[in-house]
Design a protein around this motif. Structure first.
Motif, PDB file in Angstrom:
ATOM      1  N   VAL A 236     -63.038 -94.459   9.343  1.00 38.70           N
ATOM      2  CA  VAL A 236     -63.736 -93.527   9.937  1.00 38.70           C
ATOM      3  C   VAL A 236     -64.645 -94.055  11.187  1.00 38.70           C
ATOM      4  N   ARG A 237     -64.724 -93.349  12.267  1.00 36.49           N
ATOM      5  CA  ARG A 237     -65.526 -93.843  13.371  1.00 36.49           C
ATOM      6  C   ARG A 237     -65.444 -95.319  13.709  1.00 36.49           C
ATOM      7  N   THR A 238     -64.200 -95.863  13.374  1.00 31.79           N
ATOM      8  CA  THR A 238     -64.005 -97.553  13.691  1.00 31.79           C
ATOM      9  C   THR A 238     -63.131 -97.631  14.547  1.00 31.79           C
ATOM     10  N   PHE A 239     -63.379 -98.507  15.642  1.00 30.79           N
ATOM     11  CA  PHE A 239     -62.876 -98.625  16.714  1.00 30.79           C
ATOM     12  C   PHE A 239     -62.408-100.070  16.892  1.00 30.79           C
ATOM     13  N   SER A 240     -61.530-100.660  17.673  1.00 35.09           N
ATOM     14  CA  SER A 240     -61.197-101.801  17.902  1.00 35.09           C
ATOM     15  C   SER A 240     -61.970-102.495  19.280  1.00 35.09           C
ATOM     16  N   THR A 241     -62.397-103.761  19.089  1.00 32.12           N
ATOM     17  CA  THR A 241     -63.131-104.523  20.147  1.00 32.12           C
ATOM     18  C   THR A 241     -62.697-105.880  20.271  1.00 32.12           C
ATOM     19  N   THR A 242     -62.764-106.326  21.562  1.00 34.16           N
ATOM     20  CA  THR A 242     -62.845-107.805  21.587  1.00 34.16           C
ATOM     21  C   THR A 242     -63.864-108.289  22.475  1.00 34.16           C
ATOM     22  N   SER A 243     -65.033-107.657  22.298  1.00 34.92           N
ATOM     23  CA  SER A 243     -66.170-107.958  22.953  1.00 34.92           C
ATOM     24  C   SER A 243     -66.951-109.271  22.569  1.00 34.92           C
ATOM     25  N   ILE A 244     -66.666-110.053  23.711  1.00 33.52           N
ATOM     26  CA  ILE A 244     -67.691-111.353  23.359  1.00 33.52           C
ATOM     27  C   ILE A 244     -69.201-111.176  22.897  1.00 33.52           C
ATOM     28  N   GLY A 245     -69.937-110.010  23.451  1.00 38.24           N
ATOM     29  CA  GLY A 245     -71.088-109.678  23.326  1.00 38.24           C
ATOM     30  C   GLY A 245     -71.221-109.268  21.684  1.00 38.24           C
ATOM     31  N   ARG A 246     -70.289-108.757  21.223  1.00 43.59           N
ATOM     32  CA  ARG A 246     -70.399-108.050  19.834  1.00 43.59           C
ATOM     33  C   ARG A 246     -70.305-109.564  18.913  1.00 43.59           C
ATOM     34  N   LEU A 247     -69.329-110.631  19.357  1.00 44.17           N
ATOM     35  CA  LEU A 247     -69.399-111.632  18.420  1.00 44.17           C
ATOM     36  C   LEU A 247     -70.636-112.430  18.611  1.00 44.17           C
ATOM     37  N   PHE A 248     -71.327-112.520  19.675  1.00 46.84           N
ATOM     38  CA  PHE A 248     -72.626-113.207  19.743  1.00 46.84           C
ATOM     39  C   PHE A 248     -73.598-112.360  18.746  1.00 46.84           C
ATOM     40  N   ASP A 249     -73.281-111.080  18.757  1.00 46.71           N
ATOM     41  CA  ASP A 249     -74.384-110.426  17.735  1.00 46.71           C
ATOM     42  C   ASP A 249     -73.995-110.683  16.361  1.00 46.71           C
TER      43      ASP A 249
END
Length: 106
Positions: free
Chosen positions: A55-68
Motif C-alpha cells: 500500500v502506498r509503496t513505490f519503486s525507487t533507484t534513488s541514490i539520495g534515498r540510499l544515502f538516507d
C-alpha cells in the motif's frame, strides 16, 4: 542499482528511517531495528507494514534515498527538514571521524 521499495512515496525523503524500511526489506535475517543501537521508531514499523501490504509503496533507484538509509543506520533517525540533510549529516560525520564505531552508541 537494484530497485527498492519506497513506502509512503515522497514522505520517505523526509524520514530516512522510512526509506530504510524499503531498502532493508530486501534483506533477510535483520536484527530488530527498533531496538538499540538503531532505535528506529514507529515510522519504521508503519513503513514496513505499508511494504508488506503493498500500500502506498513505490519503486525507487534513488541514490539520495540510499544515502538516507546509510544515515539512518548510523543514527540519523529524526525528520529531515530539507532535501539532502541526512546525506550532509553523513558526510559531516565521515569527514570528522576516522572511526565510525562511536556513532552507533549515540
Amino acid at each position: 542499482m537494484r530497485a527498492a521499495a519506497l513506502p509512503g512515496g515522497d514522505g520517505a525523503a523526509q524520514y530516512p528511517v522510512q526509506a530504510a524500511a524499503g531498502f532493508l526489506a530486501q534483506i533477510d535475517g535483520l536484527p530488530d531495528l527498533t531496538q538499540p543501537p538503531f532505535n528506529f521508531g514507529s515510522r519504521y514499523r508503519d513503513a514496513t507494514q505499508l511494504i508488506r501490504r503493498d500500500v502506498r509503496t513505490f519503486s525507487t533507484t534513488s541514490i539520495g534515498r540510499l544515502f538516507d538509509v546509510a544515515a539512518a543506520l548510523l543514527g540519523f533517525v529524526r525528520e529531515s527538514t530539507f532535501e539532502g540533510q541526512a546525506a550532509i549529516w553523513l558526510e559531516h560525520i565521515a569527514r570528522n571521524s576516522s572511526n565510525l564505531t562511536p556513532i552507533l552508541s549515540r
